[in-house]
Design a protein around this motif. Structure first.
Motif, PDB file in Angstrom:
ATOM      1  N   GLY A 107      30.572  28.679 -47.738  1.00 23.90           N
ATOM      2  CA  GLY A 107      29.473  29.208 -46.938  1.00 23.90           C
ATOM      3  C   GLY A 107      28.489  28.203 -46.372  1.00 23.90           C
ATOM      4  N   GLY A 108      27.579  28.729 -45.547  1.00 26.80           N
ATOM      5  CA  GLY A 108      26.379  28.036 -45.109  1.00 26.80           C
ATOM      6  C   GLY A 108      26.564  26.704 -44.414  1.00 26.80           C
ATOM      7  N   VAL A 109      25.641  25.804 -44.746  1.00 26.86           N
ATOM      8  CA  VAL A 109      25.540  24.508 -44.079  1.00 26.86           C
ATOM      9  C   VAL A 109      26.802  23.681 -44.286  1.00 26.86           C
ATOM     10  N   ALA A 110      27.383  23.754 -45.486  1.00 26.31           N
ATOM     11  CA  ALA A 110      28.564  22.934 -45.776  1.00 26.31           C
ATOM     12  C   ALA A 110      29.702  23.238 -44.808  1.00 26.31           C
ATOM     13  N   VAL A 111      29.966  24.526 -44.552  1.00 24.81           N
ATOM     14  CA  VAL A 111      31.046  24.884 -43.632  1.00 24.81           C
ATOM     15  C   VAL A 111      30.672  24.536 -42.200  1.00 24.81           C
ATOM     16  N   ALA A 112      29.402  24.577 -41.850  1.00 27.92           N
ATOM     17  CA  ALA A 112      28.984  24.172 -40.502  1.00 27.92           C
ATOM     18  C   ALA A 112      29.332  22.705 -40.258  1.00 27.92           C
ATOM     19  N   TRP A 113      29.088  21.853 -41.251  1.00 31.05           N
ATOM     20  CA  TRP A 113      29.461  20.443 -41.114  1.00 31.05           C
ATOM     21  C   TRP A 113      30.977  20.273 -41.103  1.00 31.05           C
ATOM     22  N   TRP A 114      31.654  21.059 -41.888  1.00 30.84           N
ATOM     23  CA  TRP A 114      33.117  21.054 -41.902  1.00 30.84           C
ATOM     24  C   TRP A 114      33.637  21.341 -40.491  1.00 30.84           C
ATOM     25  N   PHE A 115      33.112  22.390 -39.859  1.00 25.70           N
ATOM     26  CA  PHE A 115      33.564  22.769 -38.519  1.00 25.70           C
ATOM     27  C   PHE A 115      33.142  21.737 -37.472  1.00 25.70           C
ATOM     28  N   ALA A 116      31.984  21.133 -37.672  1.00 27.57           N
ATOM     29  CA  ALA A 116      31.553  20.076 -36.749  1.00 27.57           C
ATOM     30  C   ALA A 116      32.544  18.916 -36.764  1.00 27.57           C
ATOM     31  N   GLY A 117      33.024  18.569 -37.952  1.00 28.63           N
ATOM     32  CA  GLY A 117      34.044  17.513 -38.045  1.00 28.63           C
ATOM     33  C   GLY A 117      35.313  17.898 -37.325  1.00 28.63           C
ATOM     34  N   ALA A 118      35.705  19.170 -37.426  1.00 30.22           N
ATOM     35  CA  ALA A 118      36.913  19.629 -36.744  1.00 30.22           C
ATOM     36  C   ALA A 118      36.756  19.566 -35.232  1.00 30.22           C
ATOM     37  N   LEU A 119      35.587  19.957 -34.724  1.00 28.02           N
ATOM     38  CA  LEU A 119      35.344  19.880 -33.286  1.00 28.02           C
ATOM     39  C   LEU A 119      35.355  18.438 -32.793  1.00 28.02           C
ATOM     40  N   LEU A 120      34.704  17.556 -33.541  1.00 24.05           N
ATOM     41  CA  LEU A 120      34.673  16.140 -33.171  1.00 24.05           C
ATOM     42  C   LEU A 120      36.075  15.563 -33.090  1.00 24.05           C
ATOM     43  N   ALA A 121      36.876  15.837 -34.115  1.00 25.42           N
ATOM     44  CA  ALA A 121      38.208  15.237 -34.189  1.00 25.42           C
ATOM     45  C   ALA A 121      39.140  15.796 -33.124  1.00 25.42           C
ATOM     46  N   ASN A 122      39.199  17.127 -33.022  1.00 24.92           N
ATOM     47  CA  ASN A 122      40.223  17.742 -32.188  1.00 24.92           C
ATOM     48  C   ASN A 122      39.848  17.818 -30.715  1.00 24.92           C
ATOM     49  N   PHE A 123      38.588  18.168 -30.419  1.00 22.73           N
ATOM     50  CA  PHE A 123      38.209  18.313 -29.021  1.00 22.73           C
ATOM     51  C   PHE A 123      37.468  17.089 -28.485  1.00 22.73           C
ATOM     52  N   GLY A 124      37.005  16.241 -29.392  1.00 23.98           N
ATOM     53  CA  GLY A 124      36.374  15.000 -28.966  1.00 23.98           C
ATOM     54  C   GLY A 124      37.366  13.858 -28.897  1.00 23.98           C
ATOM     55  N   ILE A 125      37.920  13.483 -30.045  1.00 21.90           N
ATOM     56  CA  ILE A 125      38.793  12.310 -30.111  1.00 21.90           C
ATOM     57  C   ILE A 125      40.167  12.594 -29.511  1.00 21.90           C
ATOM     58  N   VAL A 126      40.825  13.671 -29.971  1.00 22.30           N
ATOM     59  CA  VAL A 126      42.202  13.927 -29.522  1.00 22.30           C
ATOM     60  C   VAL A 126      42.227  14.430 -28.077  1.00 22.30           C
TER      61      VAL A 126
END
Length: 566
Positions: free
Chosen positions: A210-229
Motif C-alpha cells: 500500500g501507500g507511498v511504498a507502492v507509489a515509488w515502486w510504480f514510479a520506478g516502473a514508469l522510469l524504466a519502461n517508458f523513460g529508459i526503454v
C-alpha cells in the motif's frame, strides 16, 4: 538455575495446541511464501496475518491468552522468511546452469545453516535491540496491537476461508484449466511487458504494501519502461536490448545502494551500542533470567558455540565450502543479522538478499570459491537475516504484550526448522515441475532478487548504469526516500508493478470510502469500525495471496508426481 515461576510462565505460553496450530500454519505460510517470492519478486511480512489466524483458531479450542496467541503466531510466521532467503538467492544458480549441483540436500543445508545462525544471533542480540534500545519494529508493534484489538470470531474465519477459496478457484481456472487468460489488456510495446497480471495474489501484494511504498515502486516502473526503454530507444540513445540491460543494471544499483545506505546510516553508528549491549548481557548477574534456550546464560553460551561449530561443519561437508570460508561466513552472518535487526527496527524493511550479496562479494574477494558455492553463501546469510528480522519483530510484539521471550525463541526455533524443510521441498518441487528455464525475468517465476545475485556473480550488463543506481540508491535512502522500492519497480516487469499499483489503489479507495462513511460517528465507534476494517483487509488480502500461491504449489507437486509416474 531456572526460576520455577518463570518456567511455568513460558510453558503456559508455549502450549501443545499452540505448537500444533503454529506448525500447520507454518507449513501453509512457508509454502505460499516460497511461491510468492519466486512468482512476484516480493514478499510481504506475514506477521499480522499469522497473529489474527493464531488467535482465531486458539479461541475455537477454548480460552486463549494473547501471549499464547503471540507465541503461536511466532511459530506460524517463522518459515516465511526462511523461504524468502532461499527464494531470493538459490534460483540464481539454476539460471546459470547449476541445477544439477543445487538439489534438495544442498538447499536444505543452506536453509538449516541460515536458520541456526539466525536463531543463535537473535538470542545474543535480543537484549540490545528489545530491552536497551527503543526501536519501533513497526511490524512487530502492529502484530501486538492487532492481537489486542482483535476479537476473532466467526466472521474472521469466513473472511479468511472465503478469500482463500475464491483466489484458489480462480488460479485453478487460469493455470490448470486455461479458462481465463493470464494477462489482461496486453499491448505490443517493444521492450515493455505492458498489461495487467490476472492475479489475485499480485493485487493482494499491492493492497498489503500500500501507500507511498507502492507509489515509488510504480514510479520506478514508469522510469524504466517508458523513460529508459521506450523513450530512450525512440530517440536513438540505444536499442531495445541494450536499454533492457541498462534497466536491469540501474535497478540492481538502486537496490544495492539502498542496502549499503542502511548499513552506513542506520547500523554502523549503532555498532558500539550493539557490542556494549551484548557485553552487558553476558556480564549481568541476573543473566539467567534472560536465557532464551536452556534456562542458563552460561549453558546457552556453550550451546550456541556448539551450534555455530556444527554449522561450520555442515557448510564444509554438505556445501563443499573450505573451512576458513565457512568460519568467515559464520562470523559475517552474525554481523549481518545485527544489521538486519537494526534495519527492521527502524524501517520495517529487511533487505536480506543485499546482506547476502555483501558477504558473497567479500568472500569472493579473498577466496577462490566456485560460482555455485557463492549462491550457497548468499543463501545462508539471507536466510539468517530474514529469520532475524522475523524474530526481532516477534520479540517486539512480545515486549508490548508481556510475552516470555524464551517461549517465543523456542517457538521460532520450531517454526524455523520446519520452515527450512518445507521451503527446500517447495523449491525443489517447482524446479522439477517447471525446469530451471522457468526462473528469471520474463519467465514463469520472475525471481527478481535471485536474478540480481546471478548477475552480480557473472557480470553486470551496464556498469555505468549500475554505478548511477548505486549512488542514487544511497542518496535517496539518506534523504529518507524508499530507494529499495524504486529499484524494485525499475527491475521488475512492468505488468507486475502495474498490477500491484492497482491493488494499492483499491486499498486507497476503500479507505477513503470508509473514512467518509464514519465521519459523523462518535470517536469510539469510529475507532472500532476502523480496527475491524483494517483486520478485514489484512485477512482478505492475505487469504487471496495464500489461496493462489497454495494452488500453485499443489499444481507443481501434481506435475512432479505425474512425471515420476510416467
Amino acid at each position: 538455575m531456572d526460576n520455577p515461576s518463570r518456567r511455568a510462565s513460558w510453558r503456559g505460553q508455549l502450549t501443545a495446541r499452540g505448537v500444533i496450530i503454529g506448525c500447520i500454519g507454518c507449513v501453509i505460510i512457508t509454502a505460499s511464501s516460497a511461491y510468492t517470492a519466486l512468482k512476484l519478486g516480493a514478499l510481504p511480512w506475514p506477521i499480522v496475518f499469522a497473529a489474527i489466524v493464531s488467535l482465531f483458531f486458539l479461541k475455537l479450542l477454548g480460552n486463549a491468552s494473547l501471549n499464547e496467541a503471540n507465541v503461536t503466531h511466532t511459530i506460524m510466521s517463522a518459515g516465511a522468511m526462511v523461504a524468502g532467503g532461499l527464494a531470493f538467492t538459490i534460483p540464481g544458480a539454476w539460471m546459470l546452469g547449476y541445477v544439477g549441483e543445487v538439489g534438495f540436500a544442498q538447499t536444505l543445508f543452506v536453509a538449516l545453516a541460515g536458520t541456526g545462525l539466525g536463531l543463535v544471533a537473535t538470542a545474543i542480540i535480543h537484549r540490545h535491540f528489545i530491552v536497551d534500545t527503543d526501536l519501533e519494529f513497526p511490524m512487530g508493534a502492529s502484530a501486538a496491537q492487532t492481537l489486542r484489538a482483535t476479537e476473532a470470531g466467526g466472521k474472521t474465519g469466513r473472511r479468511l476461508f472465503a478469500s482463500m477459496g475464491l483466489a484458489g478457484a480462480y488460479a485453478v481456472l487460469r493455470d490448470a484449466l486455461g479458462a481465463i487468460p493470464t494477462m489482461l489488456a496486453a499491448l505490443p510495446i517493444p521492450g515493455v511487458s505492458f498489461g495487467i497480471y490476472n492475479s489475485p495474489m499480485m493485487l493482494a501484494v499491492g493492497f498489503l504494501v500500500g501507500g507511498v511504498a507502492v507509489a515509488w515502486w510504480f514510479a520506478g516502473a514508469l522510469l524504466a519502461n517508458f523513460g529508459i526503454v521506450m523513450a530512450g530507444s525512440a530517440v536513438g540513445l540505444w536499442g531495445v536490448d541494450a536499454a533492457q540491460g541498462v534497466v536491469r543494471s540501474l535497478g540492481m544499483g538502486l537496490m544495492m545502494g539502498a542496502g549499503l545506505a542502511v548499513v552506513a546510516k542506520d547500523i554502523v553508528p549503532q555498532l558500539a551500542g550493539i557490542v556494549r549491549g551484548m557485553r552487558d548481557a553476558s556480564d549481568d548477574a541476573a543473566g539467567a533470567a534472560r536465557s532464551l534456550a536452556t534456562g542458563s546464560v552460561r549453558t546457552d553460551a556453550g550451546t550456541f558455540a556448539v551450534i555455530a561449530a556444527a554449522i561450520v561443519v555442515l557448510m564444509c561437508m554438505g556445501l563443499g565450502l573450505p573451512p576458513v570460508v565457512s568460519i568467515v561466513v559464520v562470523l559475517l552472518a552474525f554481523v549481518t543479522t545485527a544489521m538486519s535487526a537494526q534495519s527492521c527496527g527502524q524501517t520495517g524493511i529487511d533487505p536480506m538478499e543485499i546482506f547476502g550479496l555483501i558477504v558473497l562479494l567479500l568472500v569472493s574477494a579473498f577466496s577462490q570459491v566456485r560460482e555455485v558455492q557463492l549462491f550457497f553463501i548468499a543463501g545462508v546469510v539471507a536466510v539468517a537475516c530474514g529469520l532475524a528480522g522475523d524474530v526481532m519483530n516477534d520479540f517486539k510484539a512480545g515486549s508490548i504484550l508481556g510475552t516470555d521471550p524464551r517461549a517465543q525463541w523456542l517457538g521460532q526455533a520450531i517454526g524455523g526448522a520446519l520452515g527450512a524443510v518445507v521451503s527446500a521441498g517447495v523449491m525443489m518441487a517447482l524446479v522439477e515441475a517447471y525446469g530451471p528455464d522457468a526462473f528469471g525475468l520474463g519467465r514463469e517465476f520472475v525471481s527478481a532478487q535471485a536474478s540480481v545475485v546471478a548477475t552480480m556473480v557473472t557480470g553486470i550488463p551496464s556498469v555505468p548504469a549500475f554505478v548511477i543506481g548505486l549512488a542514487a540508491g544511497i542518496a535517496l535512502y539518506w534523504a529518507g526516500l524508499p530507494a529499495m522500492m524504486l529499484g524494485l519497480g525499475v527491475y521488475l516487469p512492468f505488468y507486475m508493478s502495474f498490477t500491484a499499483t492497482l491493488g494499492a489503489a483499491l486499498k486507497w479507495v476503500i479507505d477513503r470510502v470508509r473514512a467518509a462513511r464514519a465521519a459523523g460517528l462518535p470517536e469510539g465507534e469510529r475507532a472500532a469500525r476502523d480496527a475491524d476494517a483494517q483486520e478485514a483487509g489484512v485477512v482478505i488480502a492475505s487469504g487471496m495471496l495464500g489461496g493462489e500461491s497454495i494452488v500453485g504449489v499443489i499444481l507443481a507437486m501434481v506435475s512432479v508426481i505425474a512425471g515420476l509416474a510416467a
